[in-house]
Design a protein around this motif. Structure first.
Motif, PDB file in Angstrom:
ATOM      1  N   ASP A   1      -4.726 -11.880  12.328  1.00  0.00           N
ATOM      2  CA  ASP A   1      -3.828 -12.767  11.597  1.00  0.00           C
ATOM      3  C   ASP A   1      -2.471 -12.091  11.447  1.00  0.00           C
ATOM      4  N   PRO A   2      -1.361 -12.748  11.834  1.00  0.00           N
ATOM      5  CA  PRO A   2      -0.049 -12.094  11.745  1.00  0.00           C
ATOM      6  C   PRO A   2       0.313 -11.652  10.331  1.00  0.00           C
ATOM      7  N   ARG A   3      -0.242 -12.299   9.323  1.00  0.00           N
ATOM      8  CA  ARG A   3       0.064 -11.932   7.943  1.00  0.00           C
ATOM      9  C   ARG A   3      -0.496 -10.561   7.588  1.00  0.00           C
ATOM     10  N   GLU A   4      -1.481 -10.087   8.372  1.00  0.00           N
ATOM     11  CA  GLU A   4      -2.015  -8.740   8.149  1.00  0.00           C
ATOM     12  C   GLU A   4      -0.939  -7.690   8.364  1.00  0.00           C
ATOM     13  N   ASP A   5      -0.170  -7.807   9.459  1.00  0.00           N
ATOM     14  CA  ASP A   5       0.909  -6.856   9.729  1.00  0.00           C
ATOM     15  C   ASP A   5       1.990  -6.920   8.655  1.00  0.00           C
ATOM     16  N   ILE A   6       2.298  -8.127   8.184  1.00  0.00           N
ATOM     17  CA  ILE A   6       3.328  -8.280   7.153  1.00  0.00           C
ATOM     18  C   ILE A   6       2.866  -7.625   5.850  1.00  0.00           C
ATOM     19  N   GLY A   7       1.613  -7.862   5.477  1.00  0.00           N
ATOM     20  CA  GLY A   7       1.077  -7.248   4.262  1.00  0.00           C
ATOM     21  C   GLY A   7       1.032  -5.736   4.346  1.00  0.00           C
ATOM     22  N   TRP A   8       0.706  -5.207   5.516  1.00  0.00           N
ATOM     23  CA  TRP A   8       0.662  -3.752   5.722  1.00  0.00           C
ATOM     24  C   TRP A   8       2.053  -3.152   5.569  1.00  0.00           C
ATOM     25  N   PHE A   9       3.042  -3.792   6.189  1.00  0.00           N
ATOM     26  CA  PHE A   9       4.408  -3.291   6.115  1.00  0.00           C
ATOM     27  C   PHE A   9       4.928  -3.265   4.675  1.00  0.00           C
ATOM     28  N   CYS A  10       4.534  -4.265   3.888  1.00  0.00           N
ATOM     29  CA  CYS A  10       5.056  -4.408   2.526  1.00  0.00           C
ATOM     30  C   CYS A  10       4.215  -3.708   1.459  1.00  0.00           C
ATOM     31  N   ALA A  11       3.050  -3.209   1.820  1.00  0.00           N
ATOM     32  CA  ALA A  11       2.160  -2.602   0.819  1.00  0.00           C
ATOM     33  C   ALA A  11       2.843  -1.425   0.121  1.00  0.00           C
ATOM     34  N   ARG A  12       2.550  -1.258  -1.153  1.00  0.00           N
ATOM     35  CA  ARG A  12       3.188  -0.214  -1.964  1.00  0.00           C
ATOM     36  C   ARG A  12       2.963   1.181  -1.373  1.00  0.00           C
ATOM     37  N   CYS A  13       1.827   1.412  -0.755  1.00  0.00           N
ATOM     38  CA  CYS A  13       1.523   2.749  -0.234  1.00  0.00           C
ATOM     39  C   CYS A  13       2.478   3.175   0.872  1.00  0.00           C
ATOM     40  N   TRP A  14       3.248   2.249   1.456  1.00  0.00           N
ATOM     41  CA  TRP A  14       4.172   2.595   2.540  1.00  0.00           C
ATOM     42  C   TRP A  14       5.637   2.445   2.118  1.00  0.00           C
ATOM     43  N   ARG A  15       5.893   2.455   0.825  1.00  0.00           N
ATOM     44  CA  ARG A  15       7.288   2.341   0.378  1.00  0.00           C
ATOM     45  C   ARG A  15       7.894   3.707   0.048  1.00  0.00           C
ATOM     46  N   PHE A  16       7.101   4.734   0.036  1.00  0.00           N
ATOM     47  CA  PHE A  16       7.546   6.115  -0.124  1.00  0.00           C
ATOM     48  C   PHE A  16       8.451   6.287  -1.343  1.00  0.00           C
ATOM     49  N   ALA A  17       9.695   6.706  -1.144  1.00  0.00           N
ATOM     50  CA  ALA A  17      10.577   7.041  -2.273  1.00  0.00           C
ATOM     51  C   ALA A  17      11.126   5.816  -2.991  1.00  0.00           C
ATOM     52  N   ARG A  18      10.933   4.601  -2.417  1.00  0.00           N
ATOM     53  CA  ARG A  18      11.510   3.407  -3.016  1.00  0.00           C
ATOM     54  C   ARG A  18      10.456   2.317  -3.216  1.00  0.00           C
ATOM     55  N   PRO A  19       9.571   2.479  -4.175  1.00  0.00           N
ATOM     56  CA  PRO A  19       8.559   1.438  -4.412  1.00  0.00           C
ATOM     57  C   PRO A  19       9.148   0.102  -4.829  1.00  0.00           C
ATOM     58  N   ASP A  20      10.415   0.100  -5.277  1.00  0.00           N
ATOM     59  CA  ASP A  20      11.077  -1.148  -5.685  1.00  0.00           C
ATOM     60  C   ASP A  20      11.503  -1.993  -4.492  1.00  0.00           C
ATOM     61  N   LEU A  21      11.578  -1.407  -3.303  1.00  0.00           N
ATOM     62  CA  LEU A  21      11.983  -2.150  -2.112  1.00  0.00           C
ATOM     63  C   LEU A  21      10.724  -2.570  -1.355  1.00  0.00           C
ATOM     64  N   GLU A  22      10.344  -3.828  -1.514  1.00  0.00           N
ATOM     65  CA  GLU A  22       9.039  -4.271  -1.024  1.00  0.00           C
ATOM     66  C   GLU A  22       8.948  -4.248   0.496  1.00  0.00           C
ATOM     67  N   ALA A  23      10.052  -4.394   1.185  1.00  0.00           N
ATOM     68  CA  ALA A  23      10.034  -4.360   2.645  1.00  0.00           C
ATOM     69  C   ALA A  23      10.021  -2.916   3.138  1.00  0.00           C
ATOM     70  N   GLY A  24       8.868  -2.290   3.094  1.00  0.00           N
ATOM     71  CA  GLY A  24       8.687  -0.965   3.663  1.00  0.00           C
ATOM     72  C   GLY A  24       9.446   0.147   2.988  1.00  0.00           C
ATOM     73  N   GLY A  25       9.905  -0.066   1.731  1.00  0.00           N
ATOM     74  CA  GLY A  25      10.675   0.956   1.049  1.00  0.00           C
ATOM     75  C   GLY A  25      12.089   1.099   1.560  1.00  0.00           C
ATOM     76  N   ILE A  26      12.508   0.175   2.450  1.00  0.00           N
ATOM     77  CA  ILE A  26      13.860   0.289   3.019  1.00  0.00           C
ATOM     78  C   ILE A  26      14.701  -0.967   2.812  1.00  0.00           C
ATOM     79  N   GLY A  27      14.112  -2.057   2.321  1.00  0.00           N
ATOM     80  CA  GLY A  27      14.877  -3.286   2.188  1.00  0.00           C
ATOM     81  C   GLY A  27      14.218  -4.309   1.296  1.00  0.00           C
TER      82      GLY A  27
END
Length: 352
Positions: free
Chosen positions: A249-275
């Protein structure tokens, strides 16, 4: 040679070593070169699943004549069960490259273990920063709108690839809804794993009860996140690490990219910690008409967190089993309580 690591402890010219001859012969044949010299090699950081080596190569004659900078990608000492082989990953990389997805250009696959001791492939080196914590830490308060949109559009181009696809016939199609197939895989692992993980079992049951009934199956990266792409001041350069690719399901990749565990130093930026999420989805919708609402995104973020928790347990097993003693693998298992807390937060409505 049994491993690049054995012959690559220092920089400099090593191509006159006897152990290098099979590799030099392979490159010479593929590149149609009369002479090949490896000027320098360096193991690249990251790559907890596979090994990546940067090679500076001098070639005399043929279409690649001159100094080339390539990356050699091979198996690590041990692997995760879900990881593709290098031959399979090379086939994926070749297909998505032709589809216009930003990836390093694949060059040649070598299946013969006599060359370096393991199967490997060569691809072009791409400049840029990959470290997720560094990329997120450099972002302005509002994030990097351009990079987020480029990542969204690039992912959408990947998701245009649909089955059937003869050259990717080794990728199994889910025989049930993709979410349910993933849940079954994770549950089977936990049933075999020593020790109890009630929060993970809770999360799996929650996902089972809330699984989407509508799914479009397409090609997924399955590790599309900050840390697995190269970017610089010009924007997105290439997406790396395709060893988990599969149909889903394409939404799986979107959810993975946006998951909090991959936002690193910027948990406030839901798009991968970068946007911002809006910028990422804007780029995605420039290529695809797929819509994902807040409830669906939350669901796939739970699925992402569960999957990362299972991978963390598997990485720890690689260390504890003695197959690949590694502080990095051991420390990955220490992430489990943080992941369990996120699962509870997302599934119980608890405030942050």
């Amino acid at each position: 040679m049994s491993s690049l690591n054995a012959a690559s402890q220092a920089a400099g010219v090593h191509s006159d070593a006897a152990n290098d001859q099979p590799l030099l012969a392979f490159i010479g044949e593929q590149a149609q070169a009369q002479r090949v010299v490896i000027l320098q090699r360096k193991q690249l950081s990251g790559g907890a699943i596979q090994e990546n080596w940067l090679l500076d190569v001098q070639l005399d004659g043929g279409p690649f004549a001159g100094v080339q900078r390539w990356v050699l990608r091979s198996d690590a000492a041990s692997a995760l069960p879900a990881s593709l082989s290098r031959a399979q990953e090379f086939a994926v990389l070749s297909r998505v490259h032709r589809a216009g997805v930003k990836v390093p250009r694949p060059l040649w696959l070598c299946r013969d273990p006599a060359v370096i001791g393991r199967a490997f492939f060569l691809m072009e080196w791409v400049p840029g920063i990959a470290a997720g914590r560094l990329l997120s830490g450099q972002c302005a308060a509002e994030g990097n709108a351009q990079l987020a949109a480029e990542l969204g559009a690039n992912l959408a181009r990947l998701h245009q690839l649909r089955p059937p696809c003869g050259e990717l016939g080794f990728l199994p199609l889910p025989d049930v809804a993709p979410a349910l197939a993933s849940i079954a895989t994770h549950r089977a692992f936990l049933d075999r794993h020593q020790g109890a993980h009630p929060v993970l079992e809770w999360g799996l049951r929650w996902c089972e009860l809330n699984a989407p009934t509508d799914s479009t199956v397409c090609l997924l990266h399955r590790d599309y996140r900050s840390g697995n792409y190269l970017a610089n001041e010009a924007g997105l350069q290439a997406v790396l690490d395709w060893e988990f690719t599969g149909w889903g399901d394409p939404r799986e990749d979107i959810g993975w990219f946006c998951a909090r565990c991959w936002r690193f130093a910027r948990p406030d930026l839901e798009a991968g910690g970068i946007g911002q999420l809006e910028d990422f989805l804007r780029g995605y919708r420039e290529v695809s008409a797929l819509h994902i609402d807040r409830e669906q995104l939350d669901y796939w973020q739970v699925m992402a967190t569960l999957r990362w928790a299972v991978i963390a347990l598997q990485q720890t097993q690689r260390h504890l089993s003695g197959e690949e003693p590694s502080l990095e693998l051991a420390l990955t298992g220490r992430l489990l309580p943080e992941l369990e807390l996120e699962i509870l937060r997302l599934t119980s409505g608890a405030k942050q």
